[in-house]
Design an enzyme around this catalytic site. Structure first.
Site, PDB file in Angstrom:
ATOM      1  N   ASN A 316       0.811  -1.215   0.000  1.00 46.80           N
ATOM      2  CA  ASN A 316       0.000   0.000   0.000  1.00 46.80           C
ATOM      3  C   ASN A 316       0.843   1.263   0.000  1.00 46.80           C
ATOM      4  O   ASN A 316       0.312   2.361   0.190  1.00 46.80           O
ATOM      5  CB  ASN A 316      -0.937   0.002   1.217  1.00 46.80           C
ATOM      6  CG  ASN A 316      -1.965  -1.110   1.136  1.00 46.80           C
ATOM      7  OD1 ASN A 316      -2.498  -1.397   0.073  1.00 46.80           O
ATOM      8  ND2 ASN A 316      -2.212  -1.767   2.268  1.00 46.80           N
ATOM      9  N   HIS A 318       2.967   2.443   2.141  1.00 48.11           N
ATOM     10  CA  HIS A 318       3.317   3.111   3.389  1.00 48.11           C
ATOM     11  C   HIS A 318       4.150   2.158   4.234  1.00 48.11           C
ATOM     12  O   HIS A 318       4.203   0.960   3.981  1.00 48.11           O
ATOM     13  CB  HIS A 318       2.084   3.642   4.133  1.00 48.11           C
ATOM     14  CG  HIS A 318       1.132   2.591   4.616  1.00 48.11           C
ATOM     15  ND1 HIS A 318      -0.196   2.589   4.314  1.00 48.11           N
ATOM     16  CD2 HIS A 318       1.323   1.499   5.382  1.00 48.11           C
ATOM     17  CE1 HIS A 318      -0.793   1.560   4.863  1.00 48.11           C
ATOM     18  NE2 HIS A 318       0.111   0.867   5.528  1.00 48.11           N
ATOM     19  N   CYS A 353       3.399   7.101   7.435  1.00 45.59           N
ATOM     20  CA  CYS A 353       4.524   7.822   6.839  1.00 45.59           C
ATOM     21  C   CYS A 353       4.966   7.082   5.589  1.00 45.59           C
ATOM     22  O   CYS A 353       4.777   5.860   5.467  1.00 45.59           O
ATOM     23  CB  CYS A 353       5.682   7.971   7.828  1.00 45.59           C
ATOM     24  SG  CYS A 353       6.486   6.438   8.297  1.00 45.59           S
TER      25      CYS A 353
END
Length: 419
Positions: A316, A318, A353
């Site tokens: 994904n 991240h 993040c």
């Protein structure tokens, strides 16, 4: 020798004296036959035949002497072909037998690889399977062997290894239940709506750490958490003794992977996942204490300049949740790491993040005896993982016990579904 003798009895090869005498007479009557000269032997009264300019054959410059097996000579010294018997008329079966033997050996090797069985009872019984559904189809179970590269300086499995086992069983549970769509842990209806699961809170209790060669059994199941959340629990035990090693509970919500905003659970998705919900209590009692916010004025230990690598990202795009745990422990005091082991942790995930993020890890020790951490008992630490510009990523609280002093407390069990 025996076979030749037996076959010779069925296929006799004889030469009559008359024919031999007549042949000798014809040879003696001729003195020059196309360059072949014959002369009478004075000692034996037999004929000797010489070939005109006939040299012995050579291979690679070496003279080859014809073996007696290859040709026979009669009493007069003349060469004659070997006797025609049943044996020497058969084809050479050695090459065919060698090929058949090779095929059988190769087939046997492949069969042994497919029908693999452990030679020792303590070996992993099913090392290639991804697990199975148990307990009325609501609990997923999978075994893991602790590898040599998964242990740390204490010769026990690392925190990252244990957390990876939890994540792996969660994904395999979705796959085995038939709920895995094209996304990473997303159902088919979630894929249609660009939804993914994200974890918001996790509590883990480490009762005992497995060591190299141990085989752990991980059980996991899901339950409802409020109106728009899902709770997932794990119970890790020793596959031999059944001793509880780790207990964990977590809360998950949905996020739109395009807008990166949280989303309610659509009814179509709810219809997919609700049949797999267990009506049970969390395997770890909720720690309702508030996690404090740290800053550089309060934190005693700060680690700056943490950046994700490409291998830290999941599908994904991240950072993987397990990586956050490693970053949080980056700022833990070395004295604590050397003298204590992590007994429990509570994490709250605030935001994600990406690959270009630069982070800071902050830690403060709540124990009053900070000056001599190696000699104190239980230690509690507060943690914060944040971006350099200040945005919070994860808040955490960890508890540590002296090494080799295990306070197990109340161990968990796989819950029976409540009525």
């Amino acid at each position: 020798m025996v076979a030749t003798a037996v076959t010779s009895s069925f296929f006799p090869v004889t030469s009559s004296p008359d024919s031999s005498d007549s042949k000798n007479k014809k040879l003696s009557g001729s003195t020059n036959l196309g360059g072949i000269k014959s002369k009478q032997s004075a000692s034996f009264g037999s004929l000797q035949v010489k070939a005109n300019a006939q040299a012995p054959p050579k291979i690679n410059g070496t003279s080859v002497v014809t073996s007696p097996v290859e040709s026979f000579k009669n009493e007069d010294g003349a060469s004659s072909p070997p006797a025609r018997t049943f044996i020497n008329q058969l084809p050479d079966w050695s090459m065919l037998l060698a090929a058949i033997t090779t095929m059988f050996l190769a087939a046997e090797k492949q069969w042994m690889m497919l029908d693999w069985k452990p030679r020792r009872p303590d070996m992993l019984i099913d090392p290639f399977a991804i697990g199975r559904i148990v307990q009325d189809g609501l609990v997923f179970r999978q075994n893991f062997a602790i590898r040599s590269y998964e242990i740390g300086a204490d010769r026990t499995a690392s925190i990252e290894t244990l957390m990876n086992h939890l994540q792996e069983t969660a994904i395999n549970h979705c796959k085995t239940a038939g709920l895995l769509g094209e996304g990473f842990g997303a159902t088919p209806e979630m894929c249609k709506k660009n939804l993914i699961w994200v974890v918001t809170r996790m509590q883990v209790v480490f009762d005992r750490y497995p060591t190299w060669g141990d085989v752990v059994q991980v059980d996991t199941w899901v339950s409802a958490s409020g109106k728009n959340g899902m709770r997932r629990d794990w119970l890790v035990s020793d596959s031999k003794t059944g001793e509880i090693l780790t207990r964990a509970t977590s809360v998950w919500v949905m996020m739109n992977k395009v807008t990166r905003r949280l989303s309610k659970i659509p009814e179509e998705v709810r219809g997919e996942i609700e049949p797999f919900f267990m009506n049970s209590d969390p395997v770890v009692a909720e720690d309702s204490r508030k996690l404090v916010k740290l800053d550089e004025s309060v934190a005693e230990y700060v680690r700056k300049g943490l950046t994700p690598r490409w291998s830290d990202l999941d599908v994904n795009q991240h950072v993987n949740n397990v990586k956050y745990v490693g970053w949080i422990l980056e700022s833990a005091p070395l004295a604590v790491l050397e003298s204590h082991e992590l007994s429990s942790m509570t994490l709250e995930y605030r935001r994600e993040c990406g690959k270009d993020s630069v982070l800071q890890s902050l830690t403060t020790v709540s124990e009053s005896g900070v000056g001599d951490l190696a000699n104190v008992g239980e230690i509690e630490c507060q943690h914060l993982l944040r971006l350099e510009e200040g945005s919070e990523i994860v808040r955490g609280r960890t508890q540590w016990r002296p090494k080799y002093a295990r306070g197990f407390g109340n161990v968990g069990q796989i819950p029976a579904e409540s009525a």
